[in-house]
Design an enzyme around this catalytic site. Sequence first.
Site, short mmCIF file in Angstrom:
data_model
loop_
_atom_site.label_atom_id
_atom_site.label_comp_id
_atom_site.label_asym_id
_atom_site.label_seq_id
_atom_site.Cartn_x
_atom_site.Cartn_y
_atom_site.Cartn_z
N THR A 13 -15.43 0.54 -25.96
CA THR A 13 -14.17 1.77 -26.66
C THR A 13 -12.83 1.20 -26.51
O THR A 13 -12.21 1.85 -27.24
CB THR A 13 -14.28 2.90 -25.81
OG1 THR A 13 -14.42 3.03 -24.37
CG2 THR A 13 -15.90 3.74 -26.25
N GLY A 14 -12.51 0.11 -25.76
CA GLY A 14 -11.15 -0.25 -25.75
C GLY A 14 -10.76 -1.28 -26.63
O GLY A 14 -11.45 -1.43 -27.70
N VAL A 16 -10.36 -4.50 -26.90
CA VAL A 16 -11.19 -5.59 -27.08
C VAL A 16 -12.69 -5.12 -27.31
O VAL A 16 -13.25 -5.89 -28.12
CB VAL A 16 -11.09 -6.36 -25.69
CG1 VAL A 16 -11.86 -7.58 -25.69
CG2 VAL A 16 -9.35 -7.13 -25.57
N CYS A 151 -4.77 -14.14 -23.54
CA CYS A 151 -4.66 -14.23 -25.21
C CYS A 151 -3.52 -14.95 -25.27
O CYS A 151 -3.52 -15.70 -26.35
CB CYS A 151 -4.44 -12.66 -25.44
SG CYS A 151 -3.41 -11.54 -24.63
N SER A 180 -1.37 -3.97 -28.91
CA SER A 180 -2.65 -4.27 -28.65
C SER A 180 -3.00 -5.02 -27.41
O SER A 180 -3.93 -5.02 -26.83
CB SER A 180 -3.23 -4.70 -29.66
OG SER A 180 -3.01 -5.80 -30.11
N GLU A 203 1.97 -12.22 -16.62
CA GLU A 203 1.55 -13.06 -17.92
C GLU A 203 2.17 -14.46 -17.84
O GLU A 203 1.12 -15.37 -18.12
CB GLU A 203 2.12 -12.25 -19.14
CG GLU A 203 1.42 -12.69 -20.55
CD GLU A 203 0.18 -11.88 -20.68
OE1 GLU A 203 -0.27 -11.31 -19.77
OE2 GLU A 203 -0.28 -12.03 -21.98
N LYS A 206 -0.02 -16.54 -15.52
CA LYS A 206 -1.40 -16.74 -16.19
C LYS A 206 -1.48 -17.83 -17.07
O LYS A 206 -1.95 -18.99 -16.97
CB LYS A 206 -2.07 -15.67 -16.85
CG LYS A 206 -2.31 -14.49 -15.87
CD LYS A 206 -2.84 -13.25 -16.76
CE LYS A 206 -3.17 -12.00 -15.93
NZ LYS A 206 -3.37 -10.99 -16.76
N ARG A 227 7.33 -8.43 -24.90
CA ARG A 227 6.21 -7.20 -25.38
C ARG A 227 7.29 -6.88 -26.86
O ARG A 227 8.49 -6.65 -26.65
CB ARG A 227 5.98 -6.33 -24.52
CG ARG A 227 5.04 -5.43 -25.32
CD ARG A 227 3.54 -5.77 -25.38
NE ARG A 227 3.07 -5.82 -24.21
CZ ARG A 227 1.79 -6.73 -24.01
NH1 ARG A 227 1.36 -7.17 -24.98
NH2 ARG A 227 1.29 -6.75 -22.87
N HIS A 234 0.04 -12.25 -31.54
CA HIS A 234 1.05 -12.86 -30.55
C HIS A 234 1.67 -14.03 -31.22
O HIS A 234 0.97 -15.12 -31.35
CB HIS A 234 0.49 -13.40 -29.07
CG HIS A 234 -0.19 -12.30 -28.30
ND1 HIS A 234 0.00 -10.93 -28.69
CD2 HIS A 234 -0.94 -12.20 -27.12
CE1 HIS A 234 -0.45 -10.05 -27.59
NE2 HIS A 234 -0.94 -11.00 -26.75
N ASN A 316 -4.56 -11.77 -30.89
CA ASN A 316 -4.81 -11.77 -29.23
C ASN A 316 -6.29 -10.90 -28.95
O ASN A 316 -6.89 -11.02 -28.11
CB ASN A 316 -3.79 -10.94 -28.76
CG ASN A 316 -3.23 -9.51 -29.32
OD1 ASN A 316 -2.93 -9.29 -30.47
ND2 ASN A 316 -3.64 -8.47 -28.61
N1 LIG Z 1 -6.04 -6.67 -25.31
C1 LIG Z 1 -6.15 -7.71 -25.40
O1 LIG Z 1 -5.61 -8.51 -26.18
C2 LIG Z 1 -6.71 -8.81 -24.14
C3 LIG Z 1 -6.77 -10.08 -24.48
C4 LIG Z 1 -7.55 -10.85 -23.60
C5 LIG Z 1 -8.10 -10.24 -22.54
N2 LIG Z 1 -7.98 -9.11 -22.52
C6 LIG Z 1 -8.78 -8.30 -21.08
O2 LIG Z 1 -9.78 -7.53 -21.53
C7 LIG Z 1 -9.96 -6.57 -21.05
C8 LIG Z 1 -10.28 -5.23 -21.88
O3 LIG Z 1 -8.97 -5.23 -22.46
P1 LIG Z 1 -8.51 -4.16 -23.53
O4 LIG Z 1 -7.20 -4.18 -23.87
O5 LIG Z 1 -9.71 -3.76 -24.40
O6 LIG Z 1 -8.43 -2.60 -22.35
P2 LIG Z 1 -8.73 -1.22 -22.64
O7 LIG Z 1 -8.16 -0.90 -24.39
O8 LIG Z 1 -8.05 -0.42 -21.82
O9 LIG Z 1 -10.18 -0.85 -22.68
C9 LIG Z 1 -11.04 -1.03 -21.22
C10 LIG Z 1 -12.37 -0.50 -21.59
O10 LIG Z 1 -12.83 -0.43 -20.31
C11 LIG Z 1 -13.56 0.81 -20.07
N3 LIG Z 1 -13.28 1.18 -18.68
C12 LIG Z 1 -12.23 1.74 -17.95
N4 LIG Z 1 -12.26 1.79 -16.87
C13 LIG Z 1 -13.76 1.78 -16.48
C14 LIG Z 1 -14.66 2.07 -15.43
N5 LIG Z 1 -14.00 2.52 -14.16
N6 LIG Z 1 -15.71 1.89 -15.39
C15 LIG Z 1 -16.40 1.53 -16.68
N7 LIG Z 1 -15.72 1.40 -17.84
C16 LIG Z 1 -14.31 1.51 -17.85
C17 LIG Z 1 -12.78 1.58 -20.88
O11 LIG Z 1 -13.68 3.01 -21.31
P3 LIG Z 1 -13.03 4.34 -21.67
O12 LIG Z 1 -12.56 4.11 -23.15
O13 LIG Z 1 -14.09 5.33 -21.53
O14 LIG Z 1 -11.74 4.53 -20.72
C18 LIG Z 1 -12.68 0.92 -22.30
O15 LIG Z 1 -13.79 0.80 -22.96
C19 LIG Z 1 -9.07 -6.48 -19.58
O16 LIG Z 1 -9.74 -7.06 -18.56
C20 LIG Z 1 -7.95 -7.21 -20.41
O17 LIG Z 1 -6.90 -7.59 -19.54
C21 LIG Z 1 -7.50 -8.16 -23.06
#
Ligand SMILES: NC(=O)c1ccc[n+]([C@@H]2O[C@H](COP(=O)([O-])OP(=O)(O)OC[C@H]3O[C@@H](n4cnc5c(N)ncnc54)[C@H](OP(=O)(O)O)[C@@H]3O)[C@@H](O)[C@H]2O)c1
Length: 341
Positions: A13-14, A16, A151, A180, A203, A206, A227, A234, A316
């Site tokens: 649901t996030g 990504v 990313c 995002s 960041e 990394k 940001r 990005h 990203n």
């Molecule tokens: N965004 C980017 O551009 C990007 C790029 C590269 C890597 N990443 C990495 O990819 C990962 C996800 O990023 P995102 O941006 O999609 O984050 P996000 O929007 O915060 O989504 C997080 C997801 O994990 C779920 N979640 C949170 N806490 C949980 C728990 N305790 N148990 C099970 N599920 C849980 C959330 O569910 P709910 O909806 O129910 O809260 C949601 O589906 C992170 O590690 C981030 O660092 C992100």
Amino acid sequence: MKKKIKVAVLGSTGAVGQVFLWMLSSHPWFELAYITASATKAGRTYAQSVHWVLPFEMPEAIEQMTVKELDIDAMKLAGVRIVFSALPANVASEAEPQLRSAGFYVFSNAASMRYEEDVPILIPEANTGSLSLIMKQGFPRTGFVVTNANCATTGMATAMAPLRKFGIKAIHASTYQSVSGAGYPGLSSFDITDNTIPFINGEEEKVEKEIKKILSINPEVYVYCVRVPVMFGHLETVWIDFEQKPSIDDIIQAWEESTEAQGLPSTPVHSVVYKSDSTFPQHKYAFWGEPKGMVVYTGRLKEKNGAIGFTLLVNNIVKGAAGGSIQNAEAFAAQYGDLLF
Ligand SMILES: NC(=O)c1ccc[n+]([C@@H]2O[C@H](COP(=O)([O-])OP(=O)(O)OC[C@H]3O[C@@H](n4cnc5c(N)ncnc54)[C@H](OP(=O)(O)O)[C@@H]3O)[C@@H](O)[C@H]2O)c1
């Protein structure tokens, strides 16, 4: 593929996770069999659980899928072999080693295992060979974890891979990263509306670490990450000092002639596309290209005192996250798919 490989998406649901579901809803090699979110959402349909943020409609095929809790036995019963993780790093650090031990092939976006020696940070255009590290983790006897890069690093590494042959000595870069990148709901609108923030926690470190691991080079790296108040993509400005002194034409030719990772469904015909238009690229092109969001766009090439500068744009959440992970799983399936059936 002889038949489709069943996959799960954790954190569906996030920001990504949504890209995973959008891309996997019609994937030629993979079939979505299991999706999770945090415990409070378990049992609801995907459409009821998600705040959809992508700039196009949710595919019908995923609307009625049931969101589940992470349950290893249930995933096995559902026939899942490949697990895509879009979990926050603190959740992933516990879940991913357990999934590996249970025999799953985990493709993760989280940073928690990226720096372990036997865990590849894979970008098929840059370092397909690093996939063989899964053997060190015990594959095919056991599961494994393959990560993709941060990313901002992904854009740089994809654009720089064809330029490695000129000898990369030093990298100076600044990034202009969309909101995002912080996930959903991410930053407070109060903090980012009409504003830029010249700090993204962790960041810059990394990028420095990952570019070296991915490209197997050891340049000096100087980077600032900022940001900016845009939704997707990005933008980055980069200056590179090379051992050899390539001309601008040499750089364009290296990008045009790069053919790494061709044949995978998520690899574009040209992974790096250069345009000489002086206003190129811009954040608003983040979903350009085919597959959408998988091309790294470059522009504004300059030469000064032997150094080469350019701009780049990476999506990203697609190439820099879910799309990159799917492409990594495709690289695995192309090489080892026969062992899965
Ligand atoms: N965004 C980017 O551009 C990007 C790029 C590269 C890597 N990443 C990495 O990819 C990962 C996800 O990023 P995102 O941006 O999609 O984050 P996000 O929007 O915060 O989504 C997080 C997801 O994990 C779920 N979640 C949170 N806490 C949980 C728990 N305790 N148990 C099970 N599920 C849980 C959330 O569910 P709910 O909806 O129910 O809260 C949601 O589906 C992170 O590690 C981030 O660092 C992100």
